[in-house]
Design an enzyme around this catalytic site. Sequence first.
Site, PDB file in Angstrom:
ATOM      1  N   VAL A  20       0.841  -1.208   0.000  1.00  0.00           N
ATOM      2  CA  VAL A  20       0.000   0.000   0.000  1.00  0.00           C
ATOM      3  C   VAL A  20       0.875   1.257   0.000  1.00  0.00           C
ATOM      4  O   VAL A  20       0.692   2.169  -0.819  1.00  0.00           O
ATOM      5  CB  VAL A  20      -0.961   0.003   1.224  1.00  0.00           C
ATOM      6  N   VAL A  39      -6.601  20.589  -3.008  1.00  0.00           N
ATOM      7  CA  VAL A  39      -6.504  20.892  -1.577  1.00  0.00           C
ATOM      8  C   VAL A  39      -6.333  22.393  -1.330  1.00  0.00           C
ATOM      9  O   VAL A  39      -6.844  22.943  -0.346  1.00  0.00           O
ATOM     10  CB  VAL A  39      -5.321  20.098  -0.957  1.00  0.00           C
ATOM     11  N   ARG A  51      11.426  -0.506   7.661  1.00  0.00           N
ATOM     12  CA  ARG A  51      12.205  -1.352   8.568  1.00  0.00           C
ATOM     13  C   ARG A  51      13.614  -1.555   8.041  1.00  0.00           C
ATOM     14  O   ARG A  51      14.553  -1.666   8.795  1.00  0.00           O
ATOM     15  CB  ARG A  51      11.527  -2.734   8.631  1.00  0.00           C
ATOM     16  N   VAL A 136     -11.324  -0.900   5.951  1.00  0.00           N
ATOM     17  CA  VAL A 136     -12.375  -1.881   5.668  1.00  0.00           C
ATOM     18  C   VAL A 136     -12.670  -1.880   4.174  1.00  0.00           C
ATOM     19  O   VAL A 136     -13.007  -0.839   3.603  1.00  0.00           O
ATOM     20  CB  VAL A 136     -13.677  -1.572   6.449  1.00  0.00           C
ATOM     21  N   ILE A 140     -13.235   0.363  -1.486  1.00  0.00           N
ATOM     22  CA  ILE A 140     -14.680   0.663  -1.457  1.00  0.00           C
ATOM     23  C   ILE A 140     -14.969   1.754  -0.428  1.00  0.00           C
ATOM     24  O   ILE A 140     -14.610   1.617   0.742  1.00  0.00           O
ATOM     25  CB  ILE A 140     -15.498  -0.595  -1.078  1.00  0.00           C
ATOM     26  N   LYS A 209     -12.851  -6.212  10.626  1.00  0.00           N
ATOM     27  CA  LYS A 209     -13.582  -5.260   9.784  1.00  0.00           C
ATOM     28  C   LYS A 209     -15.033  -5.142  10.252  1.00  0.00           C
ATOM     29  O   LYS A 209     -15.616  -4.042  10.267  1.00  0.00           O
ATOM     30  CB  LYS A 209     -13.509  -5.702   8.328  1.00  0.00           C
ATOM     31  N   GLY A 312      -5.471  -4.888  -2.400  1.00  0.00           N
ATOM     32  CA  GLY A 312      -4.581  -4.524  -3.507  1.00  0.00           C
ATOM     33  C   GLY A 312      -3.913  -3.207  -3.170  1.00  0.00           C
ATOM     34  O   GLY A 312      -4.554  -2.292  -2.634  1.00  0.00           O
TER      35      GLY A 312
HETATM   36  P1  NDP Z   1       3.408  -4.616   3.755  1.00  0.00           P
HETATM   37  O1  NDP Z   1       3.839  -5.708   4.646  1.00  0.00           O
HETATM   38  O2  NDP Z   1       3.467  -4.820   2.284  1.00  0.00           O
HETATM   39  O3  NDP Z   1       4.249  -3.310   4.095  1.00  0.00           O
HETATM   40  C1  NDP Z   1       4.537  -2.891   5.391  1.00  0.00           C
HETATM   41  C2  NDP Z   1       5.522  -1.745   5.328  1.00  0.00           C
HETATM   42  O4  NDP Z   1       5.689  -1.228   6.639  1.00  0.00           O
HETATM   43  C3  NDP Z   1       6.895  -2.142   4.808  1.00  0.00           C
HETATM   44  O5  NDP Z   1       7.415  -1.140   3.983  1.00  0.00           O
HETATM   45  C4  NDP Z   1       7.734  -2.253   6.095  1.00  0.00           C
HETATM   46  O6  NDP Z   1       9.093  -1.900   5.931  1.00  0.00           O
HETATM   47  C5  NDP Z   1       7.072  -1.192   6.966  1.00  0.00           C
HETATM   48  N1  NDP Z   1       7.230  -1.517   8.377  1.00  0.00           N
HETATM   49  C6  NDP Z   1       6.765  -2.600   9.036  1.00  0.00           C
HETATM   50  N2  NDP Z   1       7.118  -2.540  10.332  1.00  0.00           N
HETATM   51  C7  NDP Z   1       7.817  -1.410  10.488  1.00  0.00           C
HETATM   52  C8  NDP Z   1       8.469  -0.801  11.589  1.00  0.00           C
HETATM   53  N3  NDP Z   1       8.467  -1.374  12.774  1.00  0.00           N
HETATM   54  N4  NDP Z   1       9.088   0.385  11.391  1.00  0.00           N
HETATM   55  C9  NDP Z   1       9.088   0.965  10.168  1.00  0.00           C
HETATM   56  N5  NDP Z   1       8.497   0.423   9.093  1.00  0.00           N
HETATM   57  C10 NDP Z   1       7.875  -0.744   9.250  1.00  0.00           C
HETATM   58  O7  NDP Z   1       1.920  -4.223   4.212  1.00  0.00           O
HETATM   59  P2  NDP Z   1       0.715  -3.711   3.306  1.00  0.00           P
HETATM   60  O8  NDP Z   1       1.147  -2.532   2.527  1.00  0.00           O
HETATM   61  O9  NDP Z   1       0.102  -4.869   2.589  1.00  0.00           O
HETATM   62  O10 NDP Z   1      -0.345  -3.297   4.422  1.00  0.00           O
HETATM   63  C11 NDP Z   1      -0.181  -2.113   5.165  1.00  0.00           C
HETATM   64  C12 NDP Z   1      -1.448  -1.860   5.974  1.00  0.00           C
HETATM   65  O11 NDP Z   1      -2.557  -1.714   5.084  1.00  0.00           O
HETATM   66  C13 NDP Z   1      -1.826  -2.984   6.928  1.00  0.00           C
HETATM   67  O12 NDP Z   1      -2.387  -2.447   8.094  1.00  0.00           O
HETATM   68  C14 NDP Z   1      -2.891  -3.755   6.146  1.00  0.00           C
HETATM   69  O13 NDP Z   1      -3.789  -4.436   6.986  1.00  0.00           O
HETATM   70  C15 NDP Z   1      -3.580  -2.614   5.440  1.00  0.00           C
HETATM   71  N6  NDP Z   1      -4.293  -3.009   4.241  1.00  0.00           N
HETATM   72  C16 NDP Z   1      -3.602  -3.663   3.255  1.00  0.00           C
HETATM   73  C17 NDP Z   1      -4.274  -4.037   2.116  1.00  0.00           C
HETATM   74  C18 NDP Z   1      -3.550  -4.717   1.006  1.00  0.00           C
HETATM   75  O14 NDP Z   1      -4.209  -5.058   0.011  1.00  0.00           O
HETATM   76  N7  NDP Z   1      -2.251  -4.940   1.086  1.00  0.00           N
HETATM   77  C19 NDP Z   1      -5.729  -3.765   1.944  1.00  0.00           C
HETATM   78  C20 NDP Z   1      -6.313  -3.015   3.017  1.00  0.00           C
HETATM   79  C21 NDP Z   1      -5.611  -2.669   4.137  1.00  0.00           C
HETATM   80  P3  NDP Z   1      10.082  -2.775   5.019  1.00  0.00           P
HETATM   81  O15 NDP Z   1       9.591  -2.543   3.601  1.00  0.00           O
HETATM   82  O16 NDP Z   1      11.417  -2.198   5.247  1.00  0.00           O
HETATM   83  O17 NDP Z   1       9.912  -4.187   5.458  1.00  0.00           O
HETATM   84  N1  HSE Z   2      -6.347 -10.031   3.439  1.00  0.00           N
HETATM   85  C1  HSE Z   2      -7.403  -9.120   3.120  1.00  0.00           C
HETATM   86  C2  HSE Z   2      -8.376  -9.780   2.147  1.00  0.00           C
HETATM   87  C3  HSE Z   2      -6.910  -7.837   2.483  1.00  0.00           C
HETATM   88  O1  HSE Z   2      -8.127 -10.867   1.640  1.00  0.00           O
HETATM   89  O2  HSE Z   2      -9.417  -9.170   1.905  1.00  0.00           O
HETATM   90  C4  HSE Z   2      -6.610  -6.780   3.477  1.00  0.00           C
HETATM   91  O3  HSE Z   2      -7.748  -6.355   4.135  1.00  0.00           O
END
Ligand code: NDP
Ligand code: HSE
Length: 442
Positions: A20, A39, A51, A136, A140, A209, A312
């Site tokens: 994301v 804006v 990380r 959530v 959407i 959710k 996604g």
């Molecule tokens: P990812 O695992 O792809 O990315 C997480 C990112 O956060 C990475 O860049 C990671 O760093 C960084 N990170 C994790 N821990 C730390 C830390 N302690 N300090 C600094 N940086 C940190 O997650 P997603 O992008 O998939 O998801 C992000 C959020 O969005 C979650 O809460 C998820 O539930 C929510 N979400 C995701 C969806 C999806 O489709 N992916 C849909 C809806 C919600 P590094 O790259 O260095 O490892």
């Molecule tokens: N793992 C979730 C899903 C995506 O399959 O819908 C993040 O909310």
Amino acid sequence: MTNSHEYRPLRIALLGAGSVGSQVARLLIEHKSELAARVGAELELVGIAVRDINSPRNAGVPRELLTLDAESLILGADIVIEVMGGIEPARTYILQALNSGSDVITANKALLATHGTELFDTAEQVGAQLYFEAAVAGAIPIIRPLRESLAGDKVNRIMGIVNGTTNFILDRMDSTGATFEDALAEATELGYAEADPTADIEAYDAAQKAAILASLAFHTEVPLESVYREGITKITAEQMAAAKRDGYVIKLLAICERVAADSAGLEGVSVRVHPALISREHPLGAVRGAFNAVFVEAEAAGSLMFYGAGAGGVQTASAVLGDLVSAAKRHVAGGPGLADSVHANLPVLPIDRVQTRYQITLEVTDQPGILAKIANVFSDHNVSIETVEQSVRVLAGIASKTATLEVGTHAATDASLSAVVKSLAANDAVESITSVIRVEGI
Ligand code: NDP
Ligand code: HSE
């Protein structure tokens, strides 16, 4: 309306550059001038906390903005976007951001469902805003409709498909006859399911959710522990085939609803996530693949359906950027923003109190009087039978000694229905219970 960006540039801190976050960074940079025009101030991405600085990343993420020092980044920001996921340090970072006066945008349903009260209380105390459209159902728009558009209405029920991975798996089982294991393997291969799919297939993700949706819809605090949860791991290819034959499809449904007063006058709400049969004609029955949909029933608005990509990177980034524009506009134009209220404070009741319908499939001894014996079990628990279908398997010209009974009930409390299942299991006319599944959407 101003187009001349008289307001100073707003400093945006991004926490996370994964699926994301990398898309949020890319879109923020690619659409910089359009966003500024919308804006009335430039949105300047001042840093991205990760990380590991040296991890390979999407080309849209400027490496010079990466930092390991999230705390300094937060302190220098006007708006903080948290897309790291997990509970800690995300919780601490969001609290730091709010306490330093920043508005925060998060996609983190796990955190909101477990520490939402603390975060919202902090935001309210310091006059900051916490936005979470992406938490959530991904792209959407469902949070804003509940928080704003339906704020003057009374929501009675929400029924949604809020997990794309499980919808993909169930859809593959339905359309190809695959087993759960094979459909899960396909979901993993295509990148829908994570290496550890537990959060999705055991419905923890959907329960988080559902808790968020219910708290907004009913203006009530909904602790995650009060959400009834059943995953999809026990759904069989045979159940899928039987559902199809009967004009149903099996979906993992998140259901948030008001529950009428019982004899003691206790009314409340119920929040549950479980697989259920739903008619193929129902709008939710037609949701295919990894898509999500949320069906809302409100007193004045009637039935509303929200449909689209529930996950996604880029799709979820769209919801994050929508929140960012709202937060940035609030900075530029001022205003109190939104405060969610839990004034109704309705009790969250156990699933026992919910009215639902079951379809139960049994193998019974094929002898005179057995049907009456089975029917008595239902009437003993005050559950009315709606349909009964009996079939006897014939193998190599020889009829089986047992008959298969598929019993559909009228609506009754979940407590009575589960008591029926227990009694059937102990009844000597019953060889085995092969399927018990709720029926929704009628
Ligand atoms: P990812 O695992 O792809 O990315 C997480 C990112 O956060 C990475 O860049 C990671 O760093 C960084 N990170 C994790 N821990 C730390 C830390 N302690 N300090 C600094 N940086 C940190 O997650 P997603 O992008 O998939 O998801 C992000 C959020 O969005 C979650 O809460 C998820 O539930 C929510 N979400 C995701 C969806 C999806 O489709 N992916 C849909 C809806 C919600 P590094 O790259 O260095 O490892
Ligand atoms: N793992 C979730 C899903 C995506 O399959 O819908 C993040 O909310």
